[in-house]
Design a protein around this motif. Sequence first.
Motif, PDB file in Angstrom:
ATOM      1  N   THR A 138      78.110  25.522  22.037  1.00  0.00           N
ATOM      2  CA  THR A 138      77.548  24.809  20.882  1.00  0.00           C
ATOM      3  C   THR A 138      76.023  24.903  20.894  1.00  0.00           C
ATOM      4  OG1 THR A 138      79.433  23.309  20.917  1.00  0.00           O
ATOM      5  CG2 THR A 138      77.496  22.571  19.701  1.00  0.00           C
ATOM      6  N   ASP A 139      75.421  24.662  22.063  1.00  0.00           N
ATOM      7  CA  ASP A 139      73.957  24.672  22.137  1.00  0.00           C
ATOM      8  C   ASP A 139      73.380  26.065  21.927  1.00  0.00           C
ATOM      9  OD1 ASP A 139      73.831  21.994  22.517  1.00  0.00           O
ATOM     10  OD2 ASP A 139      73.630  22.082  24.692  1.00  0.00           O
ATOM     11  N   ALA A 140      74.163  27.087  22.260  1.00  0.00           N
ATOM     12  CA  ALA A 140      73.646  28.453  22.099  1.00  0.00           C
ATOM     13  C   ALA A 140      73.462  28.800  20.631  1.00  0.00           C
ATOM     14  CB  ALA A 140      74.598  29.450  22.761  1.00  0.00           C
ATOM     15  N   ILE A 141      74.239  28.171  19.734  1.00  0.00           N
ATOM     16  CA  ILE A 141      74.167  28.579  18.323  1.00  0.00           C
ATOM     17  C   ILE A 141      73.660  27.485  17.387  1.00  0.00           C
ATOM     18  CG2 ILE A 141      75.925  30.385  18.506  1.00  0.00           C
ATOM     19  CD1 ILE A 141      77.956  28.428  17.360  1.00  0.00           C
ATOM     20  N   ALA A 142      73.582  26.234  17.858  1.00  0.00           N
ATOM     21  CA  ALA A 142      73.139  25.158  16.950  1.00  0.00           C
ATOM     22  C   ALA A 142      71.671  25.366  16.583  1.00  0.00           C
ATOM     23  CB  ALA A 142      73.338  23.804  17.614  1.00  0.00           C
TER      24      ALA A 142
END
Length: 366
Positions: A138-142
Motif C-alpha cells: 500500500t505504501d509503495a503506491i499510495a
Amino acid sequence: MKIIIVAGARPNFMKIAPLVHQLRKSDADVTWKLVHTGQHYDYEMSRVFFDDLELPEPDFFLDAGSGTHAEQTARVILAFEKVCIQEKPDWVVVVGDVNSTMACSITAKKMNIQVAHVEAGLRSRDMSMPEEINRMLTDAIADYLFVTEKSGVDNLKREGRKDGDIFFVGNVMIDTLLYHLDQIKKNPEPKENPAAGTINDSPFAVVTLHRPSNVDDRNTLAGILKALVRISADMPVIFPVHPRTRKNIEVFDLEKIVNDSNVQLLPPMPYIEFLSLWKDAFLVLTDSGGLQEETTALGIPCFTIRENTERPVTIEEGTNRLVGTTGEGILSAYEQLKTRGPQRGKVPKYWDGKAAGRILNVLISK
Ligand code: UD1
C-alpha cells in the motif's frame, strides 16, 4: 472533490469513524461515499461497530467474506473496481493494514485514482505477517502517506518516499478512543457487561488474541492459555475471543485448559462495551496492533504476545512490552510487573484526538 473511504475489517471501523465525522461536519466542497468490503461480516465483528461508532450505512457493501488470502483479495478487487468505475472518485482513502486496504489501493491506483493511506509507514520487518505485506504494498503506491508515529516517517524516507508525500498527523484510532472515553464519562450508567459479575472493583486482566502465528498452532495457543490460567490465580482474566481463535480452541480441544479457572472466554465485544472494560484493567495482554496503541494512550500496562512490533513508540515512550509468544515469556514479564510495578509511559506526539481533522485539512487543501 469526491472521496471514497474504505473499511473492511474490525480494526478499520474505529479508524474511519473520525474521518467520517469530520467529513459530515465539513463545509468544504467535498462529496464522499463509504465502502464496506465485507471482509468482516459477523454481527459482532462488524454491524455492532457501525452502531457504536455512529457510522452511517455504507453506500456500498462488497460482500467479500472470508477465504484464502487470494480469494478474499481477489473478491475485493473485482467488486471495488466496479465501484470506482461508477463513482469516479478523486481520492480513495484506505486505513490500516488488512487485505481490504491493500486490495482497494491497488484497484484505485491502476485506475489512476489518487490513494491516501492512513496509518502509513509502520513496519515490523516480519514478512511472515500478512499485514506487513499489505503495509509495504500500500505504501509503495499510495500518493499521500498519513503517519501515526515518527518511526513511520523514518521508514518511508528510507524506502525512498518524498518528504512532500509524508504527513505526520497522529493517530485516528486515538481520536475515536478519546471521544468515546469522554462519552462514557458523561454517561456513567453501567452498561450490561458480560464480564461485570467477575470483576467488581478488584484488579483484572483483559486478553485479545487472533494472529495466525499465535492461534493456528496448537502448542503455541496451548502455552499462551496455560499462562493465562496461571495469571488468573491472582486476578480474573477476561478474554473476548475472536472467531478464528474460538474455532481453533475447539478444533485443538483446548477448552479443557481454561475450564475450572478464572479465565473467562466471552464472545467478541462491541467497541464501547470493550472500552468500558479494558480502560480499568490492571494489565492487557494482546497480539492486536490497535490495543498496543490504545493502552499506551491511557497508560495501561500492555503485554504484546509477539516477537516484534511495527509500533515501536508504544515501547519506547508508552506502556507496551514485547513478551514473546511462549507461556514462559508471558509469565516472566508478569512476575516482573508484580515485583517492580507498572512502568510509566507518556502519550506519543499528536495522539491528541485531532488527527482526522489534520488529515482532511491536507486532502482538502490539495
Ligand atoms: C483480519 C486482518 C488483521 C486484523 C484482524 C482483526 C488481514 C490479513 N487480517 O484478520 O490484520 O487484525 O482482521 O480482527 O486482513 N471470521 C468470522 N467472522 C467474521 C470475520 C472472520 O467468523 O466476521 C472468521 C473466519 O473463519 C475467517 C477467520 O475469522 O476465516 C479470519 O478472518 P479474516 O478476515 O480472514 O482475518 P482475521 O484473522 O480476522
